[in-house]
Design a protein around this motif. Sequence first.
Motif, PDB file in Angstrom:
ATOM      1  N   UNK A 124       0.782  -1.225   0.000  1.00  0.00           N
ATOM      2  CA  UNK A 124       0.000   0.000   0.000  1.00  0.00           C
ATOM      3  C   UNK A 124       0.813   1.275   0.000  1.00  0.00           C
ATOM      4  N   UNK A 125       2.072   1.222  -0.449  1.00  0.00           N
ATOM      5  CA  UNK A 125       2.917   2.412  -0.447  1.00  0.00           C
ATOM      6  C   UNK A 125       2.529   3.344  -1.598  1.00  0.00           C
ATOM      7  N   UNK A 126       3.078   4.564  -1.562  1.00  0.00           N
ATOM      8  CA  UNK A 126       2.698   5.572  -2.538  1.00  0.00           C
ATOM      9  C   UNK A 126       3.495   5.549  -3.825  1.00  0.00           C
ATOM     10  N   UNK A 127       3.933   4.387  -4.248  1.00  0.00           N
ATOM     11  CA  UNK A 127       4.622   4.250  -5.530  1.00  0.00           C
ATOM     12  C   UNK A 127       4.401   2.854  -6.074  1.00  0.00           C
ATOM     13  N   UNK A 128       4.578   2.706  -7.372  1.00  0.00           N
ATOM     14  CA  UNK A 128       4.507   1.399  -8.011  1.00  0.00           C
ATOM     15  C   UNK A 128       5.549   1.361  -9.118  1.00  0.00           C
ATOM     16  N   UNK A 141      14.001  -3.384  -4.155  1.00  0.00           N
ATOM     17  CA  UNK A 141      13.531  -2.951  -2.831  1.00  0.00           C
ATOM     18  C   UNK A 141      12.008  -2.948  -2.779  1.00  0.00           C
ATOM     19  N   UNK A 142      11.375  -2.555  -3.859  1.00  0.00           N
ATOM     20  CA  UNK A 142       9.918  -2.501  -3.909  1.00  0.00           C
ATOM     21  C   UNK A 142       9.311  -3.894  -3.734  1.00  0.00           C
ATOM     22  N   UNK A 143       9.925  -4.865  -4.375  1.00  0.00           N
ATOM     23  CA  UNK A 143       9.371  -6.226  -4.343  1.00  0.00           C
ATOM     24  C   UNK A 143       9.738  -6.997  -3.075  1.00  0.00           C
ATOM     25  N   UNK A 184       9.376  -7.642   0.337  1.00  0.00           N
ATOM     26  CA  UNK A 184       8.510  -7.367   1.486  1.00  0.00           C
ATOM     27  C   UNK A 184       8.763  -8.325   2.646  1.00  0.00           C
ATOM     28  N   UNK A 185       9.821  -9.140   2.543  1.00  0.00           N
ATOM     29  CA  UNK A 185      10.059 -10.193   3.530  1.00  0.00           C
ATOM     30  C   UNK A 185      11.140  -9.844   4.544  1.00  0.00           C
ATOM     31  N   UNK A 186      12.115  -9.051   4.167  1.00  0.00           N
ATOM     32  CA  UNK A 186      13.286  -8.884   5.028  1.00  0.00           C
ATOM     33  C   UNK A 186      13.177  -7.732   6.012  1.00  0.00           C
ATOM     34  N   UNK A 187      12.172  -6.869   5.853  1.00  0.00           N
ATOM     35  CA  UNK A 187      12.010  -5.726   6.746  1.00  0.00           C
ATOM     36  C   UNK A 187      10.547  -5.578   7.148  1.00  0.00           C
ATOM     37  N   UNK A 188      10.296  -5.041   8.341  1.00  0.00           N
ATOM     38  CA  UNK A 188       8.905  -4.695   8.679  1.00  0.00           C
ATOM     39  C   UNK A 188       8.427  -3.575   7.770  1.00  0.00           C
ATOM     40  N   UNK A 189       7.118  -3.420   7.677  1.00  0.00           N
ATOM     41  CA  UNK A 189       6.552  -2.511   6.682  1.00  0.00           C
ATOM     42  C   UNK A 189       7.058  -1.087   6.842  1.00  0.00           C
ATOM     43  N   UNK A 190       7.178  -0.599   8.068  1.00  0.00           N
ATOM     44  CA  UNK A 190       7.614   0.786   8.268  1.00  0.00           C
ATOM     45  C   UNK A 190       9.022   1.005   7.720  1.00  0.00           C
ATOM     46  N   UNK A 191       9.903   0.046   7.970  1.00  0.00           N
ATOM     47  CA  UNK A 191      11.265   0.164   7.455  1.00  0.00           C
ATOM     48  C   UNK A 191      11.302  -0.038   5.939  1.00  0.00           C
ATOM     49  N   UNK A 192      10.457  -0.940   5.457  1.00  0.00           N
ATOM     50  CA  UNK A 192      10.375  -1.161   4.017  1.00  0.00           C
ATOM     51  C   UNK A 192       9.988   0.136   3.300  1.00  0.00           C
TER      52      UNK A 192
END
Length: 303
Positions: A31-35, A155-157, A159-167
């Motif tokens: 749900x981040x502000x980029x794709x 980095x965008x793809x 989603x496993x190595x960091x919590x969402x806030x850090x991602x």
Amino acid sequence: MEQGGAHPSAHLEPAERIRTYPFDRSGSVSGVGMQIGPMGADSAWPGGLGLSRRLHRIDFHVLLFFREGPVHHMVDFMDYEAGAGDVLWIRPGQVHGFSTTDPYVGTALTMQPGFLPRATVEATGLYRYDRPPLLHPDAAQLTALQASLEQLEREYCDTETLPQSLHTAVLRHSLTAFMLRVAHVSAQAAADACEPPPDTTFTRFRTAVEQGFTTNHSVSAYAEQLGYSRRTLVRSVRAATGQTPKAFIDRRVILEAKRLLAHTELPVGRIGVAIGFTDSANFSKFFQLHTGMTPMAFRAEQI
């Protein structure tokens, strides 16, 4: 002739306004502000982009990185031909249209306004609408851009190595680094086009015109609003653009008229009112003077 009026949106019913596509966060990773992802006929484009023949606006940034070409794309009624290695940067609010025949092969990046911090927005010139949308990086710049873009996509793809806030934080940093590289190419392109150094008088005038071109077509009124003499304003705008202030205002009014004629079914008279002409005959004369055709003839060419 200098006319007064109201902002276009004040006169258009919702169904009649130029269609604007919003950024769809539901399609973003986390749900981040980029794709970011491939562009092409075999998959959905990032941000809901697609090969729509009908002209439209977007309320977010789009950067298209072409691996093949040529591709013809229209931005604000100017046709651009992009080749392999070129970048097309479309900013929020600009009207654009996809080619229905040329294949789009490469990577598309979409970015929601507000995703990057203010300092980055200023450093990258995110809203420098005076900059050319089509960029031609040289070989070294292209290599660096591709590496940075690939890193951003990884980095965008991930989603496993960091919590969402850090991602999200890492994405902002990676996107900032990438956009600084793009902005450097953009600034060089503007310099190559002999863009004069930034001028506070002109930039204030340009902002005022963007905010008030539908209610104010008067050079004297802008000069008074900004606290300059008419002579100072004329000298500054001519130095920055090679145009008179009146020509600069008229160009913005004509652009909006073209947008409304191309993408709405509003009667010509209502379009004239929407951009500051109380008399439809005056609007038609103004439009024909600046384009060489009547409003209806221009509209017919867009079908």
